[in-house]
Design an enzyme around this catalytic site. Structure first.
Site, PDB file in Angstrom:
ATOM      1  N   ASP A  30       0.855  -1.185   0.000  1.00  0.00           N
ATOM      2  CA  ASP A  30       0.000   0.000   0.000  1.00  0.00           C
ATOM      3  C   ASP A  30       0.893   1.238   0.000  1.00  0.00           C
ATOM      4  OD1 ASP A  30      -3.266   0.195   0.956  1.00  0.00           O
ATOM      5  OD2 ASP A  30      -2.074   2.049   0.833  1.00  0.00           O
ATOM      6  N   GLU A 151     -14.544 -10.519  -5.870  1.00  0.00           N
ATOM      7  CA  GLU A 151     -14.791 -10.991  -4.490  1.00  0.00           C
ATOM      8  C   GLU A 151     -16.271 -10.856  -4.156  1.00  0.00           C
ATOM      9  OE1 GLU A 151     -15.780  -8.754  -2.033  1.00  0.00           O
ATOM     10  OE2 GLU A 151     -15.606  -6.958  -3.301  1.00  0.00           O
ATOM     11  N   LYS A 207     -19.922 -10.063 -11.221  1.00  0.00           N
ATOM     12  CA  LYS A 207     -19.849  -9.350  -9.938  1.00  0.00           C
ATOM     13  C   LYS A 207     -20.939  -8.274  -9.830  1.00  0.00           C
ATOM     14  CE  LYS A 207     -18.734  -7.370  -6.240  1.00  0.00           C
ATOM     15  NZ  LYS A 207     -17.834  -7.373  -5.151  1.00  0.00           N
ATOM     16  N   LEU A 253     -34.130 -11.028   2.196  1.00  0.00           N
ATOM     17  CA  LEU A 253     -35.531 -10.617   2.145  1.00  0.00           C
ATOM     18  C   LEU A 253     -35.917  -9.959   3.464  1.00  0.00           C
ATOM     19  CD1 LEU A 253     -37.302 -13.591   0.274  1.00  0.00           C
ATOM     20  CD2 LEU A 253     -36.884 -11.269  -0.567  1.00  0.00           C
ATOM     21  N   ALA A 255     -36.798  -6.719   5.272  1.00  0.00           N
ATOM     22  CA  ALA A 255     -37.154  -5.319   5.022  1.00  0.00           C
ATOM     23  C   ALA A 255     -36.428  -4.445   6.046  1.00  0.00           C
ATOM     24  CB  ALA A 255     -38.659  -5.154   5.149  1.00  0.00           C
ATOM     25  N   GLY A 256     -36.053  -3.257   5.647  1.00  0.00           N
ATOM     26  CA  GLY A 256     -35.326  -2.375   6.553  1.00  0.00           C
ATOM     27  C   GLY A 256     -35.305  -0.947   6.045  1.00  0.00           C
ATOM     28  N   CYS A 263     -20.635  -1.372  -1.231  1.00  0.00           N
ATOM     29  CA  CYS A 263     -20.800  -2.093  -2.507  1.00  0.00           C
ATOM     30  C   CYS A 263     -22.109  -1.823  -3.235  1.00  0.00           C
ATOM     31  CB  CYS A 263     -20.666  -3.592  -2.269  1.00  0.00           C
ATOM     32  SG  CYS A 263     -18.975  -4.083  -1.977  1.00  0.00           S
TER      33      CYS A 263
HETATM   34  C1  UDX Z   1     -22.251  -6.902  -0.118  1.00  0.00           C
HETATM   35  C2  UDX Z   1     -22.393  -8.300  -0.757  1.00  0.00           C
HETATM   36  O1  UDX Z   1     -23.205  -9.130   0.080  1.00  0.00           O
HETATM   37  C3  UDX Z   1     -21.046  -8.917  -0.990  1.00  0.00           C
HETATM   38  O2  UDX Z   1     -21.172 -10.181  -1.640  1.00  0.00           O
HETATM   39  C4  UDX Z   1     -20.280  -7.938  -1.881  1.00  0.00           C
HETATM   40  O3  UDX Z   1     -19.082  -8.423  -2.348  1.00  0.00           O
HETATM   41  C5  UDX Z   1     -20.117  -6.618  -1.166  1.00  0.00           C
HETATM   42  O4  UDX Z   1     -21.406  -6.102  -0.895  1.00  0.00           O
HETATM   43  P1  UDX Z   1     -21.899  -5.899   2.328  1.00  0.00           P
HETATM   44  O5  UDX Z   1     -22.099  -4.569   1.694  1.00  0.00           O
HETATM   45  O6  UDX Z   1     -20.757  -6.076   3.247  1.00  0.00           O
HETATM   46  O7  UDX Z   1     -21.740  -7.042   1.202  1.00  0.00           O
HETATM   47  O8  UDX Z   1     -23.195  -6.241   3.181  1.00  0.00           O
HETATM   48  P2  UDX Z   1     -24.552  -7.062   3.021  1.00  0.00           P
HETATM   49  O9  UDX Z   1     -24.660  -7.995   4.145  1.00  0.00           O
HETATM   50  O10 UDX Z   1     -24.679  -7.637   1.672  1.00  0.00           O
HETATM   51  O11 UDX Z   1     -25.633  -5.909   3.242  1.00  0.00           O
HETATM   52  C6  UDX Z   1     -25.713  -4.786   2.369  1.00  0.00           C
HETATM   53  C7  UDX Z   1     -26.826  -3.870   2.769  1.00  0.00           C
HETATM   54  O12 UDX Z   1     -28.084  -4.461   2.529  1.00  0.00           O
HETATM   55  C8  UDX Z   1     -26.839  -3.469   4.242  1.00  0.00           C
HETATM   56  O13 UDX Z   1     -27.170  -2.103   4.330  1.00  0.00           O
HETATM   57  C9  UDX Z   1     -27.928  -4.332   4.856  1.00  0.00           C
HETATM   58  O14 UDX Z   1     -28.516  -3.758   5.982  1.00  0.00           O
HETATM   59  C10 UDX Z   1     -28.891  -4.405   3.703  1.00  0.00           C
HETATM   60  N1  UDX Z   1     -29.746  -5.601   3.712  1.00  0.00           N
HETATM   61  C11 UDX Z   1     -29.206  -6.839   3.531  1.00  0.00           C
HETATM   62  C12 UDX Z   1     -31.110  -5.460   3.910  1.00  0.00           C
HETATM   63  O15 UDX Z   1     -31.641  -4.344   4.079  1.00  0.00           O
HETATM   64  N2  UDX Z   1     -31.899  -6.586   3.876  1.00  0.00           N
HETATM   65  C13 UDX Z   1     -31.390  -7.833   3.686  1.00  0.00           C
HETATM   66  O16 UDX Z   1     -32.168  -8.792   3.662  1.00  0.00           O
HETATM   67  C14 UDX Z   1     -29.996  -7.969   3.511  1.00  0.00           C
END
Ligand code: UDX
Length: 441
Positions: A30, A151, A207, A253, A255-256, A263
């Protein structure tokens, strides 16, 4: 194998440490000298469960090292990963590839024998071709292949995701490169993890398509939850009922308050840009991007309604600030929209997050940061659960009702049962679930 990992951000650091744990010799590179010094001293730049121990073990066993000197790591590497950031470019939503191309140029000047250059960063379709062109131009004699190996690591569960993935995607154009990547992932291959080998462009698109699909799934259930609220149905039971259909699946699935993180917001935008540029728009994804933006705003209305129509002059306890639990990451967190909006309306905010407060303090001002959930609720009229940290899942609801002056709990992650909250004397508001008395819970 000897592996060089350029970029010690979230993806580079986790991947580097895990490859070392597979038995490979990994050098993480880095440009940020302070970050490298901290890593050498065993201090992690991010909070990720299990990472510190994994790094320490592999450093002490001599398989993992950190340096700012790209040459020393790259010169003798069999495989060089590019795991630098691809932030959203200011103004137009495209992925900014400056760091990827700079890394490609640097690699080109350093490689000696046959080397495989692999993009792990999430990059738009065609970036591998550009990386190949840069290397050819900078070093016409170089013996190399460029591959794509995206990834799929979730923050907070990244080590488990790396070591027990659903699949590995490899986009490569030569047998030699595929064989080397098979060898690199051998521990997983022996576990029968499927390795999907495609051309480079397909791997790059997989991806984006995966992340966009998951974002669509979340956007869909969020809209269904609004419909549940409108018609008196229960979104958790709807999710369960549809999720048992194997074609749909039960994951993602919940809800939030809308998805956030490093990402989904960035990758959906980048995919949309690529699609528009290719004259093949992804209108479903565009709709979800906009719905998710609005979603965070509508959460503010829910809180205001739960407060009886106004939050002016009221103290509100916010439990959880990060975009999801088990991370200190605040990127695109719903709290970044919701907290300032409530402040704007005259509320004063008390907040607690188990790991995210240091980051949050840089982004959310005029907030009273508290030491724990109970200190946070002290003096507040209502509480809002924004992130479903485990430690918020079993709070004593009767004590909460006795602590909160107006006894109002807004649970934007549906972690409590409406009946249980009602029995404890709380006025409970969740997402897409009828209040007790209105319909069956
Ligand atoms: C995500 C992907 O899952 C991963 O494969 C990718 O490489 C990077 O992005 P991450 O962002 O770390 O990972 O978190 P993730 O657990 O996927 O949740 C993402 C967002 O979706 C969060 O804000 C979470 O609160 C929200 N979420 C997730 C929901 O609102 N409902 C769900 O059912 C799942």
């Amino acid at each position: 194998m000897r592996v060089a990992m350029i970029g010690t951000g979230y993806v580079g650091l986790v991947s580097g440490a895990c490859f070392a744990d597979f038995g490979h010799e990994v050098t993480c590179i880095d440009k940020d000298a302070a970050k490298i010094e901290a890593l050498k001293a065993g201090r992690m730049p991010i909070y990720e469960p299990g990472l510190e121990d994994l790094v320490e073990t592999n450093v002490s066993q001599g398989r993992l090292s950190f340096t700012t000197d790209a040459a020393s790591g790259i010169r003798d590497a069999d495989i060089v990963f590019i795991a630098v950031g691809t932030p959203t470019r200011r103004g137009d939503g495209h992925a900014d590839l400056t760091y990827v191309y700079a890394a490609a140029e640097e690699i080109a000047g350093l490689i000696r024998d046959y080397t495989i250059i692999v993009t792990k960063s999430t990059v738009p379709v065609g970036t591998g071709d550009e990386v190949e062109a840069i290397i050819k131009k900078t070093n016409p004699d170089a013996d190399f292949d460029v591959a794509s190996n995206p990834e799929f690591l979730r923050e907070g569960a990244a080590i488990g995701d790396f070591k027990r993935p659903d699949r590995i995607i490899v986009g490569a154009h030569t047998e030699r490169a595929v064989a080397a990547l098979r060898e690199l992932y051998r521990p997983l291959y022996l576990n029968e993890t499927p390795m999907v080998v495609t051309d480079r462009r397909t791997a790059e698109l997989i991806k984006y398509a995966a992340n966009a699909f998951l974002a669509v799934k979340i956007g869909f259930i969020n809209e269904i939850s609004d419909l549940c609220d409108a018609v008196g149905a229960n979104v958790q039971q709807v999710a369960h009922g549809i999720g048992l259909d194997k074609r749909i699946g039960s994951k993602f699935l919940h809800a939030g308050p809308g998805y956030g993180g490093s990402c989904f917001p960035k990758d959906t935008l980048a995919l949309s840009k690529t699609a528009h540029q290719a004259n093949s728009p992804v209108t479903i994804v565009d709709t979800v991007v906009e719905a998710n933006r609005r979603r965070k705003e509508t959460m503010v209305d829910r809180i205001v309604n739960a407060a009886g129509g106004s939050v002016a002059g009221k103290q509100i306890a916010v439990l959880g600030l990060t975009f999801k639990p088990n991370t200190d990451d605040m990127r695109e967190a719903p709290s970044l929209i919701i907290v300032p909006a409530l402040q704007q309306m005259g509320a004063s905010i008390r907040a607690f997050d188990p790991e995210g407060m240091e980051e949050a303090q840089k982004l959310l001002t005029a907030v009273t940061y508290c030491d724990n959930a109970w200190a946070c609720m002290e003096g507040a009229v209502m509480a809002v659960i924004l992130t479903e940290w485990d430690q918020f899942r079993a709070l004593d609801l009767e004590r909460m009702a006795a602590t909160l002056k107006d006894r109002v709990l807004v649970d934007l992650r549906n972690i409590y049962s409406p009946q249980e909250a009602d029995d404890s004397g709380l006025s409970y508001h969740s997402i897409g679930r009828p209040s007790p008395g209105k319909a069956a819970d």
